[in-house]
Scaffold this active site. Structure first.
Site, short mmCIF file in Angstrom:
data_model
loop_
_atom_site.label_atom_id
_atom_site.label_comp_id
_atom_site.label_asym_id
_atom_site.label_seq_id
_atom_site.Cartn_x
_atom_site.Cartn_y
_atom_site.Cartn_z
N GLY A 4 -21.03 8.32 -4.96
CA GLY A 4 -21.39 7.19 -4.09
C GLY A 4 -20.51 5.98 -4.39
O GLY A 4 -20.31 5.64 -5.55
N ARG A 63 -18.19 13.72 -2.60
CA ARG A 63 -18.96 14.52 -3.56
C ARG A 63 -18.48 15.95 -3.35
O ARG A 63 -18.62 16.49 -2.25
CB ARG A 63 -20.46 14.41 -3.28
N ASP A 81 -22.74 9.79 -12.92
CA ASP A 81 -22.91 10.93 -13.84
C ASP A 81 -22.31 12.24 -13.29
O ASP A 81 -21.77 13.04 -14.06
CB ASP A 81 -24.36 11.10 -14.28
N THR A 140 -21.47 2.73 -9.95
CA THR A 140 -22.59 3.17 -9.11
C THR A 140 -23.57 2.01 -9.00
O THR A 140 -23.79 1.28 -9.98
CB THR A 140 -23.33 4.40 -9.69
N ASP A 170 -26.62 2.22 -8.84
CA ASP A 170 -27.93 2.56 -9.43
C ASP A 170 -28.15 2.04 -10.85
O ASP A 170 -29.29 1.97 -11.31
CB ASP A 170 -28.13 4.08 -9.44
N ASP A 214 -27.62 3.58 -13.54
CA ASP A 214 -28.38 4.62 -14.24
C ASP A 214 -27.55 5.38 -15.27
O ASP A 214 -27.75 6.57 -15.49
CB ASP A 214 -28.97 5.61 -13.21
N ARG A 222 -32.40 7.06 -6.71
CA ARG A 222 -32.98 8.40 -6.63
C ARG A 222 -33.86 8.70 -7.83
O ARG A 222 -34.95 9.22 -7.71
CB ARG A 222 -31.84 9.43 -6.63
O1 F6P Z 1 -25.76 7.28 -6.37
C1 F6P Z 1 -25.95 6.11 -5.62
C2 F6P Z 1 -26.82 6.35 -4.45
O2 F6P Z 1 -26.65 5.19 -3.73
C3 F6P Z 1 -28.30 6.66 -4.67
O3 F6P Z 1 -29.10 5.57 -4.98
C4 F6P Z 1 -28.68 7.30 -3.36
O4 F6P Z 1 -29.79 8.12 -3.51
C5 F6P Z 1 -27.47 8.10 -3.05
O5 F6P Z 1 -26.38 7.42 -3.63
C6 F6P Z 1 -27.20 8.35 -1.60
O6 F6P Z 1 -26.07 9.15 -1.52
P1 F6P Z 1 -25.35 9.61 -0.18
O7 F6P Z 1 -24.62 8.41 0.34
O8 F6P Z 1 -24.43 10.69 -0.59
O9 F6P Z 1 -26.42 10.04 0.75
#
Ligand code: F6P
Length: 328
Positions: free
Chosen positions: A15, A76, A107, A130, A132, A134, A176
């Protein structure tokens, strides 16, 4: 400094997060400062498996410190999880003469990096990017500060309409598996309740709190819900539940979604990204590998990628209490 490494590759993966461009800029310019070459790898591991590379000089990263997203794009990748995919990527790196990598991501990115390092003994340093927050081994990840400010600004606006109509809003924010965004932005925006994955407060407590809120004469209520909250209901189900059980509330839902990942990075994120980029490149030049750069007590520190991935980034539970006290 070791003079062995003469060409470093940099990519962003997973992300995106505001401040990733500032980190790319820092990596590119630190390479230029040390007279080594820097190659931008597009679309994360996906681009690495296709040789989607571009030579970067210090001038290629002009005027990006203030921009959101990532100029290198992100992805990803499932193919990189396979041995064949990683072998393809390694061939391209060798062909291009890239001898070390800076990986900017979360991660998932670091897990891929660790496997790659183990298979090919390829020097790698990670930079945590990120929203998050996290990741173990750093007090802050790049993008988190900008994201919580974005969320606070959004909730301030929601509060205006909530209060005009005397409504209750469930506001879903990203996260998440962790509640950092929900907790910090929730306190910052004066939310009445904050639901996070780390603490299952249960529906009864929510109902009690909303009853107290109503009784104390509040004209509007904001409940911030982390997307990974474990209460067992998403924001729409929560609305249905309150509609049914507390008809005195007029309930609306707002899912903030991907706007939380966009926008110009805050000064904090720009400075953090600049510091991390310097530390990442200089660590590689010192012969270090398989580490993540982090900020701990305002100092740049290295944590093994393994610990960064496996460790738990702890939520600040004191903030939950602060939020409780503030909702009196
Ligand atoms: O990892 C960051 C994040 O923003 C999370 O908080 C969220 O759940 C996820 O990415 C959403 O990812 P995507 O844009 O691939 O749907």
């Amino acid at each position: 400094m070791s003079d062995k490494i003469t060409k470093i590759g940099v990519l962003t993966s997973g992300g995106d997060a505001p401040g990733m461009n500032a980190a790319i800029r820092s990596v590119v310019r630190t390479c230029a400062y040390h007279n080594i070459e820097c190659v931008g790898i597009y679309r994360g591991f996906e681009g690495m498996m296709e040789g989607d590379f571009k030579d970067f000089t210090a001038r290629n990263v002009n005027h990006i410190i203030n921009t959101g997203g990532t100029i290198l794009k992100s992805a990803r990748s499932n193919e990189f999880k396979t041995k064949e995919g990683r072998a393809k990527a390694h061939n391209y790196l060798v062909k291009k003469g890239i001898q070390a990598l800076v990986l900017i991501g979360g991660d998932g990115t670091f897990t891929g990096g660790m496997v790659f390092n183990k298979e090919f003994n390829f020097p790698i340093i990670g930079i945590p990017g990120t929203i998050d927050n996290d990741i173990y081994g750093t007090n802050f990840t790049i993008g988190y500060d900008t994201a919580i400010n974005t969320v606070v600004e959004a909730i301030d606006k929601i509060r205006d309409t909530a209060s005009s109509h005397k409504r209750l809003f469930f506001v879903e924010v990203m996260g998440r598996d962790v509640g950092h965004i929900a907790l910090n932005a929730g306190v910052g925006a004066g939310a009445e309740e904050i639901l996070i994955p780390e603490e299952d407060l249960g529906l009864d407590r929510l109902v009690e709190s909303l009853k107290r809120s109503k009784a104390s004469g509040k004209s509007s209520s904001i409940v911030v819900v982390a997307e990974g909250d474990k209460i067992g209901k998403n924001v729409f189900e929560l609305k249905d539940y309150i509609d049914e059980n507390m008809p005195e509330y007029d309930v609306r839902v707002s899912v903030l979604g991907h706007m939380q990942r966009g926008g110009s990075p805050s000064c904090f994120d720009r400075v953090l990204a600049s510091r991390m980029g310097v530390k990442a490149v200089e660590s590689l030049l010192e012969g270090k590998s398989n580490y993540m750069v982090g900020i701990l007590d305002n100092k740049m520190e290295l944590t093994s990628l393994n610990k960064a991935v496996k460790g738990k980034s702890k939520i600040n539970l004191e903030l939950l209490r602060v939020s409780d006290v503030m909702t009196t």
